[in-house]
Scaffold this motif. Sequence first.
Motif, PDB file in Angstrom:
ATOM      1  N   UNK A 289       9.215   6.418   2.617  1.00 20.54           N
ATOM      2  CA  UNK A 289       8.128   6.378   3.606  1.00 20.54           C
ATOM      3  C   UNK A 289       8.638   5.937   4.962  1.00 20.54           C
ATOM      4  N   UNK A 290       9.614   5.029   4.975  1.00 21.13           N
ATOM      5  CA  UNK A 290      10.109   4.533   6.245  1.00 21.13           C
ATOM      6  C   UNK A 290       9.142   3.559   6.888  1.00 21.13           C
ATOM      7  N   UNK A 291       9.299   3.393   8.205  1.00 24.07           N
ATOM      8  CA  UNK A 291       8.490   2.441   8.949  1.00 24.07           C
ATOM      9  C   UNK A 291       7.274   3.080   9.613  1.00 24.07           C
ATOM     10  N   UNK A 292       7.003   4.336   9.286  1.00 24.61           N
ATOM     11  CA  UNK A 292       5.867   5.015   9.911  1.00 24.61           C
ATOM     12  C   UNK A 292       4.537   4.578   9.321  1.00 24.61           C
ATOM     13  N   UNK A 293       4.570   3.936   8.146  1.00 24.54           N
ATOM     14  CA  UNK A 293       3.353   3.475   7.484  1.00 24.54           C
ATOM     15  C   UNK A 293       3.277   1.965   7.610  1.00 24.54           C
ATOM     16  N   UNK A 294       2.137   1.476   8.044  1.00 21.80           N
ATOM     17  CA  UNK A 294       1.963   0.042   8.224  1.00 21.80           C
ATOM     18  C   UNK A 294       2.078  -0.684   6.886  1.00 21.80           C
ATOM     19  N   UNK A 295       2.653  -1.885   6.949  1.00 20.12           N
ATOM     20  CA  UNK A 295       2.880  -2.635   5.714  1.00 20.12           C
ATOM     21  C   UNK A 295       1.577  -2.927   4.987  1.00 20.12           C
ATOM     22  N   UNK A 296       0.541  -3.325   5.708  1.00 21.80           N
ATOM     23  CA  UNK A 296      -0.719  -3.681   5.051  1.00 21.80           C
ATOM     24  C   UNK A 296      -1.371  -2.479   4.385  1.00 21.80           C
ATOM     25  N   UNK A 297      -1.109  -1.293   4.897  1.00 21.74           N
ATOM     26  CA  UNK A 297      -1.629  -0.094   4.241  1.00 21.74           C
ATOM     27  C   UNK A 297      -0.945   0.109   2.888  1.00 21.74           C
ATOM     28  N   UNK A 298       0.340  -0.185   2.833  1.00 24.92           N
ATOM     29  CA  UNK A 298       1.054  -0.099   1.558  1.00 24.92           C
ATOM     30  C   UNK A 298       0.528  -1.125   0.561  1.00 24.92           C
ATOM     31  N   UNK A 299       0.263  -2.332   1.031  1.00 28.28           N
ATOM     32  CA  UNK A 299      -0.300  -3.367   0.156  1.00 28.28           C
ATOM     33  C   UNK A 299      -1.704  -2.989  -0.289  1.00 28.28           C
ATOM     34  N   UNK A 300      -2.464  -2.316   0.575  1.00 21.47           N
ATOM     35  CA  UNK A 300      -3.819  -1.894   0.236  1.00 21.47           C
ATOM     36  C   UNK A 300      -3.804  -0.918  -0.936  1.00 21.47           C
ATOM     37  N   UNK A 301      -2.927   0.077  -0.875  1.00 20.88           N
ATOM     38  CA  UNK A 301      -2.820   1.033  -1.981  1.00 20.88           C
ATOM     39  C   UNK A 301      -2.365   0.327  -3.258  1.00 20.88           C
ATOM     40  N   UNK A 302      -1.451  -0.605  -3.108  1.00 22.37           N
ATOM     41  CA  UNK A 302      -0.969  -1.377  -4.253  1.00 22.37           C
ATOM     42  C   UNK A 302      -2.128  -2.110  -4.933  1.00 22.37           C
ATOM     43  N   UNK A 303      -2.990  -2.730  -4.131  1.00 21.76           N
ATOM     44  CA  UNK A 303      -4.099  -3.508  -4.691  1.00 21.76           C
ATOM     45  C   UNK A 303      -5.185  -2.607  -5.279  1.00 21.76           C
ATOM     46  N   UNK A 304      -5.551  -1.560  -4.561  1.00 18.51           N
ATOM     47  CA  UNK A 304      -6.651  -0.694  -5.010  1.00 18.51           C
ATOM     48  C   UNK A 304      -6.277   0.047  -6.293  1.00 18.51           C
ATOM     49  N   UNK A 305      -5.113   0.699  -6.276  1.00 23.50           N
ATOM     50  CA  UNK A 305      -4.707   1.462  -7.460  1.00 23.50           C
ATOM     51  C   UNK A 305      -4.447   0.532  -8.634  1.00 23.50           C
ATOM     52  N   UNK A 306      -3.851  -0.614  -8.365  1.00 19.75           N
ATOM     53  CA  UNK A 306      -3.611  -1.573  -9.444  1.00 19.75           C
ATOM     54  C   UNK A 306      -4.901  -2.098 -10.039  1.00 19.75           C
ATOM     55  N   UNK A 307      -5.888  -2.355  -9.196  1.00 17.13           N
ATOM     56  CA  UNK A 307      -7.168  -2.859  -9.694  1.00 17.13           C
ATOM     57  C   UNK A 307      -7.865  -1.816 -10.564  1.00 17.13           C
TER      58      UNK A 307
END
Length: 411
Positions: A289-307
Motif C-alpha cells: 500500500x505504501x504511504x498513500x493510505x493514512x495510518x488510521x484508515x488502515x487501523x479502521x479496516x483492521x478494527x471493523x473487519x476483525x469485529x
Amino acid sequence: MGDCNHWTHERALTVPDDVTVVFHKVDSHGENSGDLDECVEDEHTSERIHLRSNPRRVSTSDCEDDAEGQEEATGIENSPEGSEKKTLCPPAFCIRNEPANREGPEKPKKCPGLGLFYAFLATVFFSIIALLVKTIEGIHAIEISAIRCFFQMLFTMPLLIYHKTGFLGPRDKRIYLVLRGFIGSNAMILLYYAVQQMPLADATVIMFSNPVFTSLLAWIFLKERCTIWDCVFTVFTLSGVILIARPPFLFGEHVGGIEGNYTNHIKGTIAAFAGALAAAFTFVVLRKMGKSVHYYLSVWYYAVIGFIECVITVSVLGEWKIPDCGCDRWKLMLIAVLGIAGQTFLTKALQIEKAGLVALMRTVDVVLAFFYQFVFFNRAPTWWSLGGALCVVVSTSGVALRKWYTNNRKG
C-alpha cells in the motif's frame, strides 16, 4: 543677474560592503553668458558625493534625523546658500540592510532517543496485553479480540472524521485494506489463542519471529532482494520454534516444562506460528500500500473487519460469555485501551526512528514475557525454551541490524 533653473539628479549606488553612494547633480540653464558662468560655478560647487555606511536597517525618519543633525553641525541651516545645498535622504534611497539569515528558521531540536522510548512503551503495552489475556479465564480468545476491535473502532472513528480521510479509502487501495484488516485481525486472534494454550513466554517468542518471515514473503510477492543472511536467519528461527515446540518424534513422549497437556501445547504452537506468518503477510500488504493510505484508515479496516469476523465466529461457536468477575471486565477494557495506545506509540516510533532500531527495541518483549511468566505464574523457563528464545531473538536482531546497516550505506 538672472536666475538659474536647477534640476537635481539623484542616483543611488549600493556596493557590496553596505556603503550607499548618493550623487547629487544640478543641471543649470541660463539665459545669457554671464549668468551661465555663475551657473556653471554653482554646478561645480553643487556636485557632491555623500558616502554613508549602513551597518543596520535605517528608516525614513532615521535618514531625516541624520540630515538634520548634519545641518546643525555645519551651522548653515538658516543661510540661503545652505538652503540651496541642503540635502535630505529621500525615502526611496533609504537602503535597509540586514544580515540575511541563510540558515532559515530554526528547526525544533529533536529529543535524542525519543523514537526508541516510544518503541519501548509500545513493547511494554503489548506485553501487558498478553499477560492480561493469559490471566482472564473462561473467555474465548475470539471474544477478547471482538471486544478490543469494538473499542478500537470507537477510538478511530473521530480521528478519521478529524483528518477527513473518509471511511473507505482510495478506490485502488481498498482491496489491500480489506486484506490488511482480515489477515491482521486473524494474527491477533491466533496470538491470543496461543497465549491461552501454552506458556506465555513460548507463545511470545514464536510470534516474535515474524520479521524473518516478512523478509521471505517480501522476496516472493514484492520481488525484494533476498540474501544468504535471510536464509540463515530463517533456519535459526525455525530451529528456535522446534526447541520451544519439542515435538515427540524428536524429544520423546515425556516432555517437561509444558503447561497443561501436550495436545494444547501443540495447538498453541501451531496457532503462534500461524499468527507469525499472518503478521508477516500483514507487513507485506502494508508495504504494498505504501504511504498513500493514512495510518488510521488502515487501523479502521483492521478494527471493523476483525469485529465482524469475531462476532460471526463466536456466534457460530456459541462461545459468547459475560465475565463473572468484575475484575475480568476491567481487564477486557484495559486490553482495548492498551492496544490502542501500543499501536499509537509504535506508529510514532516508526515515524521518527529507523525501523531496524525499533525492531531491536521490540526484543524487550521476549524478556518481559519470561519475567511475567516467572513472577505472576511462578513458572521458570526450561533450557529448551531459553535456547529457542535465543535463536529467535538472534535471528530477528540480525534481520534488523542488516537492514539498518544497508540503509546507512545507501544514505
